[in-house]
Design an enzyme around this catalytic site. Structure first.
Site, mmCIF file in Angstrom:
data_model
loop_
_atom_site.group_PDB
_atom_site.id
_atom_site.type_symbol
_atom_site.label_atom_id
_atom_site.label_comp_id
_atom_site.label_asym_id
_atom_site.label_seq_id
_atom_site.Cartn_x
_atom_site.Cartn_y
_atom_site.Cartn_z
ATOM 1 N N ARG A 121 0.802 -1.228 0.000
ATOM 2 C CA ARG A 121 0.000 0.000 0.000
ATOM 3 C C ARG A 121 0.826 1.266 0.000
ATOM 4 O O ARG A 121 0.564 2.198 -0.754
ATOM 5 C CB ARG A 121 -0.877 0.053 1.256
ATOM 6 N N THR A 122 1.801 1.347 0.887
ATOM 7 C CA THR A 122 2.504 2.618 1.048
ATOM 8 C C THR A 122 3.228 2.990 -0.238
ATOM 9 O O THR A 122 3.105 4.102 -0.737
ATOM 10 C CB THR A 122 3.493 2.537 2.239
ATOM 11 N N LYS B 197 26.653 -4.306 -1.129
ATOM 12 C CA LYS B 197 28.108 -4.139 -1.264
ATOM 13 C C LYS B 197 28.694 -3.401 -0.070
ATOM 14 O O LYS B 197 29.883 -3.105 -0.048
ATOM 15 C CB LYS B 197 28.413 -3.358 -2.546
ATOM 16 N N ARG C 194 11.585 3.693 3.227
ATOM 17 C CA ARG C 194 11.174 2.748 4.274
ATOM 18 C C ARG C 194 12.397 1.956 4.676
ATOM 19 O O ARG C 194 13.128 1.426 3.835
ATOM 20 C CB ARG C 194 10.086 1.807 3.764
ATOM 21 N N HIS D 64 5.581 6.134 11.353
ATOM 22 C CA HIS D 64 5.064 6.026 9.983
ATOM 23 C C HIS D 64 4.096 7.204 9.822
ATOM 24 O O HIS D 64 2.877 7.029 9.793
ATOM 25 C CB HIS D 64 4.376 4.674 9.821
HETATM 26 C C1 NCD Z 1 2.027 -0.940 8.305
HETATM 27 C C2 NCD Z 1 3.525 -0.707 8.382
HETATM 28 O O1 NCD Z 1 4.248 -0.988 7.419
HETATM 29 O O2 NCD Z 1 3.930 -0.233 9.421
HETATM 30 N N1 NCD Z 1 1.549 -1.082 7.010
HETATM 31 C C3 NCD Z 1 1.326 0.025 6.239
HETATM 32 O O3 NCD Z 1 2.198 0.799 5.950
HETATM 33 N N2 NCD Z 1 0.056 0.228 5.847
HETATM 34 C C4 NCD Z 1 1.529 -1.952 9.247
HETATM 35 C C5 NCD Z 1 2.100 -3.340 9.225
HETATM 36 O O4 NCD Z 1 3.037 -3.667 8.490
HETATM 37 O O5 NCD Z 1 1.592 -4.160 9.977
#
Ligand code: NCD
Length: 308
Positions: free
Chosen positions: A57-58, A87, A108, A136
């Protein structure tokens, strides 16, 4: 961190702590205007997504947001395996370089604090798309936007945060945004191994928000407006027995839904494993897929603020 003022351009999005009520109103007004919209305001701008941890999703909602605003996207989906990290390159060196290839970096990473480290060396805006068990913030923005869309306002809500409150970074970020809202009450519903940390409790207390800890959803279900269920973050446990204890603890099913008030909603940042039974999905109070959809408009608003 200093609050983002609406008159000053947003530089990086690292923590929910950056936002105040005014900047949230600004972002949500932009999201309202941009929802379902396509234009070319970011034509010629490039967004790089650097993902050292899995995401569906993100990453895709950020990409969709950028494309809908006329921008271009590039990225690496498994940066740990498919980038020069293998590396031995440091995050700092990677970010310095990607800064000269892109106009914004969505990162991320598996370590808390990674986004702040990246922002310290980047010459373009960095967006924290999850830093290990840290934060997040754009998920929290879309979560709060969802509460506003579903209920009109987040003021005065009683929210039950459930599941993995220790490692769940979306909880850490949303707690801070909700703390800016008058009348909010928080219940943290989790077994001790994944209960919310002392740091976050201290912040909630300092913000004057009434809260309680419990390991039983039954204690609070009949008085909540929002249930915020989370996945137990298996990848962050070193002790599998602890994971098993946590995993079985809190589950939302048809029986729980019977006790939940009619005007309440159930949220989840997704992905869901089995902490919400699929039988709940058809209940109109199940807001998690509507919540995921809101990610695009909110991320359009964030990109517009960063680059527009
Ligand atoms: C979450 C995350 O990555 O922190 N997912 C997201 O970004 N919608 C929650 C999760 O991974 O459980």
């Amino acid at each position: 961190m200093t609050p983002v003022s609406t008159t000053r351009r947003l530089e990086h999005v690292i923590s929910s702590e950056q936002f105040d009520r005014e900047s949230l109103d600004d972002i949500f007004a932009r999201a309202d205007r941009l929802a379902g919209h396509r234009d070319t305001r970011l034509a010629g701008r490039i967004m790089a997504t650097l993902f050292y941890e899995p995401s569906t999703r993100t990453r895709l909602s950020f990409e969709s947001a950028m494309l809908r605003l006329g921008g271009s996207v590039m990225g690496t989906e498994a940066a740990r395996e498919f980038s020069s990290v293998i590396k031995g390159e440091t995050l700092e060196d990677t970010i310095r370089m990607v800064s000269s290839y892109a106009d914004v970096i969505v990162l991320r990473h598996d370590q808390a604090g990674a986004a702040a480290r990246a922002a310290a060396v980047a010459s373009v805006p960095v967006v924290n798309a999850g830093d290990g068990p840290g934060e997040h913030p754009t998920q929290a923005l879309l979560d709060l936007y969802t509460i506003r869309c579903e209920r009109g306002s987040a003021d005065g809500v009683h929210i039950a945060f459930c599941g993995d409150l220790r490692f769940g970074r979306t909880v850490h970020s949303l707690v801070q945004l909700l703390s800016l809202h008058p009348g909010v009450r928080m219940s943290f519903v989790a077994p001790e191994v994944v209960q919310v940390g002392a740091d976050l409790q201290a912040r909630v207390a300092a913000a004057g928000v009434p809260y309680q800890l419990t390991d039983r959803l039954d204690d609070v279900i009949s008085s909540v407006d929002v249930v915020y269920q989370t996945r137990v973050q298996k990848e962050r446990f070193t002790d599998l027995a602890e994971f098993e204890t946590a995993r079985r603890a809190i589950r939302i099913d048809a029986e729980v839904m019977r006790a939940l008030p009619q005007n309440a909603i159930v949220m989840h940042p997704l992905p869901r494993v089995d902490e919400i039974a699929t039988e709940v999905d058809t209940d109109p109070r199940a807001a998690y897929f509507r919540q995921a959809r809101n990610g695009v408009a909110v991320r359009m608003a964030v990109l517009d603020l960063l680059l527009g």
